[in-house]
Design a protein around this motif. Structure first.
Motif, short mmCIF file in Angstrom:
data_model
loop_
_atom_site.label_atom_id
_atom_site.label_comp_id
_atom_site.label_asym_id
_atom_site.label_seq_id
_atom_site.Cartn_x
_atom_site.Cartn_y
_atom_site.Cartn_z
N UNK A 171 -8.95 -9.00 2.62
CA UNK A 171 -7.52 -8.75 2.44
C UNK A 171 -7.04 -7.69 3.42
N UNK A 172 -5.79 -7.82 3.87
CA UNK A 172 -5.21 -6.77 4.70
C UNK A 172 -4.75 -5.62 3.82
N UNK A 173 -4.09 -4.64 4.42
CA UNK A 173 -3.70 -3.45 3.68
C UNK A 173 -2.73 -3.76 2.55
N UNK A 174 -1.97 -4.83 2.68
CA UNK A 174 -0.99 -5.22 1.66
C UNK A 174 -1.59 -6.14 0.61
N UNK A 175 -2.92 -6.32 0.63
CA UNK A 175 -3.64 -7.14 -0.34
C UNK A 175 -3.32 -8.62 -0.20
N UNK A 176 -3.11 -9.08 1.03
CA UNK A 176 -2.87 -10.48 1.29
C UNK A 176 -3.80 -11.04 2.34
N UNK A 177 -3.85 -12.36 2.45
CA UNK A 177 -4.60 -13.03 3.50
C UNK A 177 -4.13 -14.49 3.59
N UNK A 178 -4.49 -15.18 4.68
CA UNK A 178 -4.04 -16.57 4.80
C UNK A 178 -5.08 -17.58 4.34
N UNK A 179 -4.60 -18.71 3.81
CA UNK A 179 -5.42 -19.90 3.62
C UNK A 179 -4.96 -20.87 4.68
N UNK A 180 -5.81 -21.14 5.68
CA UNK A 180 -5.30 -21.76 6.89
C UNK A 180 -4.36 -20.76 7.53
N UNK A 181 -3.06 -21.11 7.63
CA UNK A 181 -2.08 -20.15 8.13
C UNK A 181 -1.13 -19.69 7.02
N UNK A 182 -1.38 -20.14 5.78
CA UNK A 182 -0.47 -19.84 4.67
C UNK A 182 -0.80 -18.46 4.08
N UNK A 183 -0.09 -17.44 4.56
CA UNK A 183 -0.30 -16.08 4.06
C UNK A 183 0.15 -16.01 2.61
N UNK A 201 -10.79 0.38 2.36
CA UNK A 201 -10.44 1.37 3.39
C UNK A 201 -9.65 0.75 4.53
N UNK A 202 -9.16 -0.48 4.38
CA UNK A 202 -8.47 -1.16 5.46
C UNK A 202 -7.23 -0.41 5.93
N UNK A 203 -6.58 0.36 5.03
CA UNK A 203 -5.37 1.11 5.40
C UNK A 203 -5.69 2.34 6.23
N UNK A 204 -6.98 2.68 6.38
CA UNK A 204 -7.33 3.86 7.18
C UNK A 204 -6.95 3.67 8.64
N UNK A 205 -6.99 2.42 9.12
CA UNK A 205 -6.69 2.15 10.52
C UNK A 205 -5.31 1.50 10.70
#
Length: 455
Positions: A171-183, A201-205
């Motif tokens: 997951x990215x910092x906003x707690x989302x990710x894509x399935x294919x391209x569907x975020x 710790x993804x929000x560290x960067x």
């Protein structure tokens, strides 16, 4: 007589548009485009895709929402679990009922893929990630990197993996990710590093951001609608269903079972065995590790669908509502948004075109203008040394200009915060020590907050 009928109908539709949140609450945009991160690079890259929703149309019974599926907050990277995809333009039209109804028959399970839509046009998913346990081979099946599950991807398995637990690293910092391209979001769409206990710790960067920031002292905003048409709220609401009792965290009625082996479901059904509970497959790794427990004396506990009938700011007469559940540390709590079954009749879907006569809803400037009360925005840290974050509670409904001014009113820096974002930033490493003011303007109102820069 016919003319009078159509006049009355038109007045009724206009009144409905002015009051029905399923029409008025969408974040609309036709100019601002989004951006994304790639692994190892904290500088966002423009993707040229319009963010939020582009058009809202409605009839007597339906609302149609055109959306790209791209949020205003930056997305990515998603490399933590090997996801090679990037979020893309879905060019979708969501069709939702304006008059949702309770399902009095056989309950409808949520399914893989879209189960609703957030007010920024981003897809809402349930707990699952398409991976399950193959009880024949005693191994995971389905999803990227695994062999297909017996019966195919739409076949119900005895033990189904929980995406929020198993895919956290992706997951990215906003707690989302894509399935294919569907975020999409399986869970509360707020930044990881704003949780009281930080699990990633993804929000560290990469800059922290999200659709909204949890505020325990305020009723959480309406953040989306499920495919049965009922609203989805954030993590906090009124203690009592009649709108009284103060603000409390809405609690999931589900809890982990006290098991060490996976041989039966919570209702006692004997099923094919899953893997024993272990460090590799911890309790909570599969959806069936949970059981629902009634709490009749505490109205803040939710039902088996993760909702309750209650009064909210948008629905003073009451309506059934789902909530994006979190635990006491603000970490996402199963079943997260909606599910594992819908409360209402699931009639929402995506369509390729609108085939009935509709009215286009255009929000007024007053609708998109945020109210800049003292409690809605704060500057952190204060004093600051290298970075200032301007953090908003609730939903930012319209684009904001944020300026950093010295005590003489000289403009030092400026940035833009778009509708559907929650945090704006100033890099002040090159700014001298002293007292400054952060001025926030929405085009109608402005507000200034004092900040001290001290290095």
């Amino acid at each position: 007589m016919k003319k009078l009928f159509f006049t009355v109908l038109l007045i009724s539709l206009v009144a409905n548009a002015q009051t029905n949140p399923a029409i008025t609450k969408w974040l609309q945009n036709t100019t601002t485009t989004g951006s994304y991160y790639v692994a190892g690079n904290p500088t966002p890259i423009a993707n040229g895709i319009l963010v939020n929703c582009q058009q809202v149309r409605y009839s007597t019974n339906w609302v149609y929402v055109n959306a790209t599926g791209m949020p205003a907050y930056k997305v990515g990277p998603f490399s933590g679990d090997g996801n090679p995809n990037q979020a893309g333009n879905q060019n979708a039209i969501f069709k939702l009922p304006l008059n949702p109804t309770a399902n009095t028959g056989t309950l409808t399970p949520t399914s893989g893929g879209n189960i609703g839509i957030f007010i920024n046009g981003v897809a809402m998913f349930d707990y699952r990630d398409g991976v399950a346990w193959n009880t024949n081979s005693n191994a995971l099946c389905g999803g990227p990197g695994n062999p297909p599950c017996p019966g195919g991807p739409n076949t119900t398995q005895a033990w189904n993996r929980d995406a929020v637990v198993a895919e956290r690293a992706g997951f990215d910092c906003s707690k989302g990710h894509p399935a294919g391209t569907n975020y999409h979001h399986h869970q509360n769409p707020s930044a990881f590093d704003l949780d009281l206990t930080v699990l990633s710790t993804i929000c560290n960067l990469y800059d922290s951001d999200g659709l909204y920031t949890i505020n325990p002292s305020q009723h959480s905003p309406l953040i989306g609608f499920a495919y049965d048409g009922f609203p989805v709220y954030g993590a906090y609401g009124y203690a009592n269903t009649d709108g009284t009792g103060g603000i409390v965290r809405m609690k999931s009625g589900y809890e982990l079972r006290n098991i060490t082996v996976r041989t039966h479901h919570a209702d006692g059904t004997n099923v094919s065995d899953g893997p024993a509970v272990s460090t590799t497959y911890p309790l909570g790794y599969f959806r069936e590790d949970y059981q629902w427990v009634a709490h009749p004396s505490d109205q803040s506990y939710l039902d088996i669908h993760n909702g309750r009938f209650c009064v909210t700011p948008e629905y003073p007469n009451g309506i059934y509502c789902y909530f994006a559940t979190v635990n006491e540390n603000h970490n996402s709590a199963y079943p997260y948004l909606v599910g594992p079954t819908y409360y209402g009749n699931k009639t929402g879907t995506t369509v390729t075109s609108v085939t009935e006569t509709t009215t286009t809803y255009t929000p007024s400037l007053a609708t998109t203008s945020i109210q800049l009360e003292d409690s809605s925005v704060k500057v952190i840290p204060n004093p600051a040394s290298d970075l200032i974050a301007v953090q908003f509670n609730g939903i930012v409904q319209g684009n904001l200009t944020i300026e950093l001014l010295d005590t003489n009113g000289k403009l030092i820096k400026t940035t833009q915060l778009n509708a559907g974002q929650s945090i704006g930033y100033f890099d002040v490493q090159d700014v001298y020590n002293g007292v400054y003011f952060v001025k926030i303007s929405d085009g109608m109102n402005s507000k200034s907050l004092k900040v001290l820069i001290r290095k």
